[in-house]
Design an enzyme around this catalytic site. Sequence first.
Site, mmCIF file in Angstrom:
data_model
loop_
_atom_site.group_PDB
_atom_site.id
_atom_site.type_symbol
_atom_site.label_atom_id
_atom_site.label_comp_id
_atom_site.label_asym_id
_atom_site.label_seq_id
_atom_site.Cartn_x
_atom_site.Cartn_y
_atom_site.Cartn_z
ATOM 1 C CG HIS A 18 -56.725 -23.943 129.644
ATOM 2 N ND1 HIS A 18 -57.863 -24.426 130.246
ATOM 3 C CD2 HIS A 18 -56.591 -22.656 130.065
ATOM 4 C CE1 HIS A 18 -58.418 -23.460 130.977
ATOM 5 N NE2 HIS A 18 -57.647 -22.375 130.884
ATOM 6 C CE LYS A 56 -35.298 -5.848 107.947
ATOM 7 N NZ LYS A 56 -35.671 -6.519 109.205
ATOM 8 N NE ARG A 80 -34.644 -6.894 98.589
ATOM 9 C CZ ARG A 80 -35.817 -6.320 98.774
ATOM 10 N NH1 ARG A 80 -35.908 -5.294 99.576
ATOM 11 N NH2 ARG A 80 -36.891 -6.742 98.154
ATOM 12 C CB CYS A 96 -34.024 -11.794 95.220
ATOM 13 S SG CYS A 96 -34.132 -13.567 95.044
ATOM 14 C CG ASN A 134 -37.168 -9.999 94.365
ATOM 15 O OD1 ASN A 134 -37.352 -11.076 94.931
ATOM 16 N ND2 ASN A 134 -37.562 -8.852 94.864
ATOM 17 N N GLY A 135 -38.446 -12.765 92.751
ATOM 18 C CA GLY A 135 -39.848 -13.176 92.711
ATOM 19 C C GLY A 135 -39.982 -14.606 92.222
ATOM 20 C CD GLU A 159 -40.685 -9.820 118.172
ATOM 21 O OE1 GLU A 159 -41.401 -10.508 117.414
ATOM 22 O OE2 GLU A 159 -39.625 -9.293 117.798
ATOM 23 C CD1 TRP A 162 -33.877 -16.323 101.615
ATOM 24 C CD2 TRP A 162 -35.719 -16.731 100.432
ATOM 25 N NE1 TRP A 162 -34.722 -17.078 102.398
ATOM 26 C CE2 TRP A 162 -35.860 -17.342 101.707
ATOM 27 C CE3 TRP A 162 -36.763 -16.870 99.517
ATOM 28 C CZ2 TRP A 162 -37.000 -18.063 102.078
ATOM 29 C CZ3 TRP A 162 -37.901 -17.588 99.890
ATOM 30 C CH2 TRP A 162 -38.000 -18.169 101.162
ATOM 31 C CD GLU A 219 -36.374 -13.684 113.603
ATOM 32 O OE1 GLU A 219 -36.357 -13.660 112.377
ATOM 33 O OE2 GLU A 219 -36.977 -12.821 114.282
ATOM 34 C CE LYS A 252 -36.796 -9.822 116.622
ATOM 35 N NZ LYS A 252 -37.891 -10.376 115.845
HETATM 36 C C1 F6R Z 1 -38.897 -11.327 112.454
HETATM 37 C C2 F6R Z 1 -39.214 -10.534 111.289
HETATM 38 C C3 F6R Z 1 -40.346 -10.972 110.435
HETATM 39 C C4 F6R Z 1 -41.068 -9.762 109.821
HETATM 40 C C5 F6R Z 1 -42.147 -10.231 108.822
HETATM 41 C C6 F6R Z 1 -42.925 -9.069 108.241
HETATM 42 O O1 F6R Z 1 -37.850 -10.774 113.197
HETATM 43 O O2 F6R Z 1 -38.560 -9.570 111.002
HETATM 44 O O3 F6R Z 1 -41.231 -11.798 111.118
HETATM 45 O O4 F6R Z 1 -41.634 -9.002 110.852
HETATM 46 O O5 F6R Z 1 -41.544 -10.965 107.796
HETATM 47 O O6 F6R Z 1 -42.084 -8.198 107.548
HETATM 48 P P1 F6R Z 1 -42.558 -6.740 107.174
HETATM 49 O O7 F6R Z 1 -42.706 -5.976 108.433
HETATM 50 O O8 F6R Z 1 -41.495 -6.199 106.283
HETATM 51 O O9 F6R Z 1 -43.883 -6.897 106.467
#
Ligand code: F6R
Length: 618
Positions: A510, A613, A27, A2, A103-104, A487, A76, A494, A491
């Site tokens: 294993h 995000k 966000r 949000c 937000n929350g 990682e 969100w 997602e 990527k």
């Molecule tokens: C994946 C991604 C997330 C963030 C995670 C932590 O591409 O961006 O996995 O890394 O949500 O976010 P921060 O770094 O803001 O605590």
Amino acid sequence: MCGIVGYIGPKATLDVLIGGLRRLEYRGYDSAGVSVIGEDGRLETRKKAGKLANLVAEIEQHPLPASHIGIGHTRWATHGAATDGNAHPHLGGGDSKLALIHNGIIENFAELKAELLAAGTQFASETDTEVAAHLIAAAYEKSGNLEQAFASVVRRLHGAFTILIVHQDHPDVVLAARRNAPLVVGLGDGENFLGSDVAAFVEHTKRAISVGQDQIVTLRRGSVEIRTFDGAEVVPDEFTVDWDASAASRGGWSSFMAKEIADQPTAVADTLMGRLASDGSVQLSEIDGLSHDAIKSLQRIYIVACGTASYAGDIAKYAIEKWSRIPVQVELAHEFRYREPVLNEHTLVVAISQSGETADTLTATRYAAEQGAPVLAICNTQGATLARESDAVIYTHAGPEVAVASTKALTAQITAGYLLGLFLASVRGATPAAELRTIGLDLLKMPGRVAEVIKSSKNVEALGMAMSDAKSVLFLGRNVGFPVAMEGALKLKELAYIHAEGFAAGELKHGPIALIEEGQPVIVIVPSPRDADSLHPKVISNIQEIRARGAKVIAIAEEGDTQVAAYAEHVVHVPQSVSVLAAILTVIPLQVFALSLATALGRDVDQPRNLAKSVTVE
Ligand code: F6R
């Protein structure tokens, strides 16, 4: 999670709000809405499910009046689906004169809703948020004092919230409250702003205040007053935003993610700047708060983080342990907190977070502080809650990261982890100073090498496009290559929404090797063959094991590694480096691969489905 924006001042409010929401859309992008009090004195609201573009179209069809005060929200969804009705702002009171955005999560909303229903309140949405709007409106009807009504209600709410309200009877004030969710104030000349982060208003002002926990802001054109929930005056801590609006705009790039991948040489260089001397020795004055005696008496380090940031932690672990000989454990913040780990003043907790607002990470560090453990943050966002609440902060200087999938923040976090490892090792004297300086000198060369990797990534792009029909992609690595593999898989999941897993190459036999069948694509991070104790031969054996079962191998290998070509369908070369540092380089082709495969599938790479995000709820 949000995005929130508020404005009061002479500018066209709708433009300020939509501009702010555009920069905050990363966000959350399930729905968006705005409320303004028009010059005619009437409160008007427009809201729409879907991306911000839908709201903009709605306003074109049903224009809003000129106004100088308003609030805006991009959502969100948590409580209630992404519908027009559940979009914010929510209106309060029988006369709908109050508009509120949130937000929350209001954890005690069920009990508060029952109270309102018993009093005959009609609800227009399924959200937890609407209870706050009705409660404030009801308290205001009783007392006639908006500020008092607002304070009395926010004190009753449990959970995480940033709440903003405007009221038709008070066209000169925006009220905001903050508990466990981010809120910053932008200070202008005859105008003031509120935002979930500075991106909301950075095109208008760089002067900002980070609002503290359990505080209320009274925002007027010419003043900003901050008080605690209990009414005590707060002297605000002002800071200057160190990037400008152009850093958060896409420029000519096809996506923010493409731009942010290309930004990485600068992100790494800026994170190193002032911290590595030209002789390779490290200077980390930011963590002077941790005395050398305290560092020498450390018995263990816990690194806590989530998602991509946790992989930066995994990479840092290899470096810190190797160089400083301090035992390091990396834990997902949400798991760490609730298993109640044993901590004391000799356990350093390092929290890594791009946003500095991730609720899981904050909960973990608050627990650590309660146990008396020093907390060091590696954070990309000035004034973020994590930075404010930690004993020391190493800022990564990646600049604003807008794409939901983290790229440049990760390489900056990895860089900061290496710096921390070198620093701890030099204080503890665990590795000879000359050896640490040699590593430092190699680290100084990383921005140039990152630029080389990006420049030569065309073949990776082509591979990603050509593999868009893959049902699943596996990633393998050893040592720092293992978190890089994880990682790479994250990527791809997602962005492209296809199955992907990262494995430790040694673990394959294993169990996971059962997944390999004819044609299965596997991306392997191959370590440098140059070290005396190199894991290169072991990884080559692992490659042979999977090829014997039909895997199609793409190897990410060091320049000069001529052996690997015989075992892989494709080899992507990255420049040579000290082997522990190679993670900064090998992760980049995986970012490019995920971006191009997802683009070929027509995915929205900046705003992947179901994600947001800055995850400010647990
Ligand atoms: C994946 C991604 C997330 C963030 C995670 C932590 O591409 O961006 O996995 O890394 O949500 O976010 P921060 O770094 O803001 O605590």
